[in-house]
Design a protein around this motif. Structure first.
Motif, short mmCIF file in Angstrom:
data_model
loop_
_atom_site.label_atom_id
_atom_site.label_comp_id
_atom_site.label_asym_id
_atom_site.label_seq_id
_atom_site.Cartn_x
_atom_site.Cartn_y
_atom_site.Cartn_z
N ARG A 90 30.14 -18.39 -14.81
CA ARG A 90 31.14 -18.39 -15.73
C ARG A 90 31.84 -19.90 -15.91
O ARG A 90 32.14 -20.39 -16.92
CB ARG A 90 32.35 -17.55 -15.51
N LEU A 91 32.00 -20.66 -14.64
CA LEU A 91 32.35 -21.71 -14.48
C LEU A 91 31.36 -22.74 -15.38
O LEU A 91 31.77 -23.79 -15.93
CB LEU A 91 32.69 -22.32 -13.22
N ASP A 92 30.13 -22.63 -15.01
CA ASP A 92 28.98 -23.39 -15.77
C ASP A 92 29.31 -23.49 -17.13
O ASP A 92 29.14 -24.56 -17.84
CB ASP A 92 27.54 -23.00 -15.23
N ASP A 93 29.48 -22.16 -17.72
CA ASP A 93 29.67 -22.19 -19.13
C ASP A 93 31.00 -22.80 -19.56
O ASP A 93 30.81 -23.49 -20.74
CB ASP A 93 29.65 -20.59 -19.65
N LEU A 94 31.88 -22.55 -18.62
CA LEU A 94 33.07 -23.37 -19.22
C LEU A 94 32.83 -24.88 -19.26
O LEU A 94 33.22 -25.74 -20.08
CB LEU A 94 34.39 -22.92 -18.17
N SER A 126 25.40 -36.04 -11.98
CA SER A 126 26.94 -35.79 -11.84
C SER A 126 26.79 -34.33 -10.64
O SER A 126 25.67 -33.71 -10.86
CB SER A 126 27.24 -35.19 -13.14
N SER A 127 27.93 -34.15 -10.51
CA SER A 127 27.97 -32.63 -9.72
C SER A 127 27.99 -31.72 -10.70
O SER A 127 28.31 -30.39 -10.32
CB SER A 127 29.28 -32.68 -8.86
N ASP A 128 28.18 -32.08 -12.35
CA ASP A 128 28.48 -30.96 -13.05
C ASP A 128 26.68 -30.34 -13.27
O ASP A 128 25.89 -30.84 -12.50
CB ASP A 128 28.86 -31.52 -14.33
N ASN A 129 26.67 -29.58 -14.15
CA ASN A 129 25.44 -28.90 -14.28
C ASN A 129 24.77 -29.75 -15.48
O ASN A 129 25.45 -30.63 -16.06
CB ASN A 129 25.20 -27.41 -14.96
N ALA A 150 20.42 -36.06 -14.05
CA ALA A 150 20.51 -35.04 -13.02
C ALA A 150 21.91 -34.43 -12.80
O ALA A 150 23.10 -35.07 -12.58
CB ALA A 150 20.24 -35.85 -11.71
N GLY A 151 21.94 -33.15 -12.58
CA GLY A 151 23.07 -32.34 -12.19
C GLY A 151 22.67 -31.90 -10.72
O GLY A 151 21.71 -31.86 -10.41
N TYR A 152 23.67 -31.00 -10.55
CA TYR A 152 23.60 -30.45 -9.16
C TYR A 152 22.46 -29.29 -9.19
O TYR A 152 21.97 -28.80 -8.07
CB TYR A 152 24.87 -29.59 -8.65
N ASP A 153 22.20 -28.99 -10.47
CA ASP A 153 21.15 -27.81 -10.40
C ASP A 153 19.90 -28.20 -10.93
O ASP A 153 18.90 -27.55 -11.52
CB ASP A 153 21.65 -26.67 -11.55
#
Length: 237
Positions: A90-94, A126-129, A150-153
């Motif tokens: 849910r936070l990734d979507d946000l 980023s630490s974001d996706n 690059a993201g955390y995922d």
């Protein structure tokens, strides 16, 4: 020091003004995690590094530097009743939708265009996706100038590990000593140091202060636009 040929930027607080872009998102994050309980939402924000009254973010706190999974784990540990995995989704979507409302530090298309024209290889870590980063790059018109995202995922590990910098080097053919890492918190700067990057550059458009960033940065700038004045010296190093 080797001449700098590549620049790896953090996103939030570095390319984007943190307060203007993320304070409303953090409040929505807490509303989701608290299932609408306002008192709990305030407690969750405090536990993760944001003063619910002033909006001040503690440097290097979860909200300042954590990735989505780490923030979800912190929210659950602080009292959210949601499942960590569900909350992460849910936070990734946000965060992905937050790109539509984010505020850039400068005209990012023009900024990246100028750096690209000077021959720099460019990346965003980023630490974001990764989806959020790509949406930000598309919205602000600098996708065509970026060699690496690059993201955390994305499979390169998370900050402050060295993986995202080493991934940038693998994508561009550069050595870590030829790379400048630019960010607004110590996770970014320590990532650069752990990868043995040539230069670490702090900016003050995020959650860090000149004092909190001094130890891990070679330079501390008001914002990324000041980087352009610094780069001629670094290119000739």
């Amino acid at each position: 020091m080797d001449a700098i040929k590549g620049i790896l930027f953090d996103k939030d607080g570095t390319l984007l003004d943190y307060d203007e872009s993320w304070l409303p998102v953090n409040r929505e994050l807490a509303r989701i995690a608290s299932d609408g309980d306002a008192a709990l939402a305030d407690r969750l924000l405090s536990a993760c590094g944001m003063d619910p009254v002033t909006g001040h973010i503690v440097p290097d706190s979860l909200l300042a530097a954590g990735n989505t999974r780490q923030i979800a784990e912190g929210l659950v540990a602080a009292g959210s009743s949601l499942d960590v995995s569900d909350l992460t989704v849910r936070l990734d979507d946000l965060f992905a939708h937050a790109a539509d409302f984010s505020v850039p530090v400068t005209d990012l298309s023009a900024f990246f265009s100028r750096l690209h024209a000077r021959g720099f290889r460019l990346g965003v870590a980023s630490s974001d996706n990764e989806r959020s980063i790509r949406q930000t790059a598309a919205r602000f018109g600098f996708t065509q100038y970026v060699d690496y995202i690059a993201g955390y995922d994305s499979g390169f590990g998370s900050k402050p590990e060295a993986g995202m910098v080493l991934g940038f080097c693998a994508a561009t053919g550069l050595q870590p000593s030829e790379v400048a890492v630019v960010g607004d918190n110590n996770h970014d700067l320590h990532m650069g140091r752990n990868a043995k990057a040539g230069v670490t550059v702090a900016v003050l458009t995020g959650t860090g202060s000149r004092e909190s960033l001094a130890a891990a940065s070679d330079y501390c700038l008001n914002d990324i636009t000041e980087l352009e004045g610094l780069l001629p010296d670094l290119q000739l190093a």
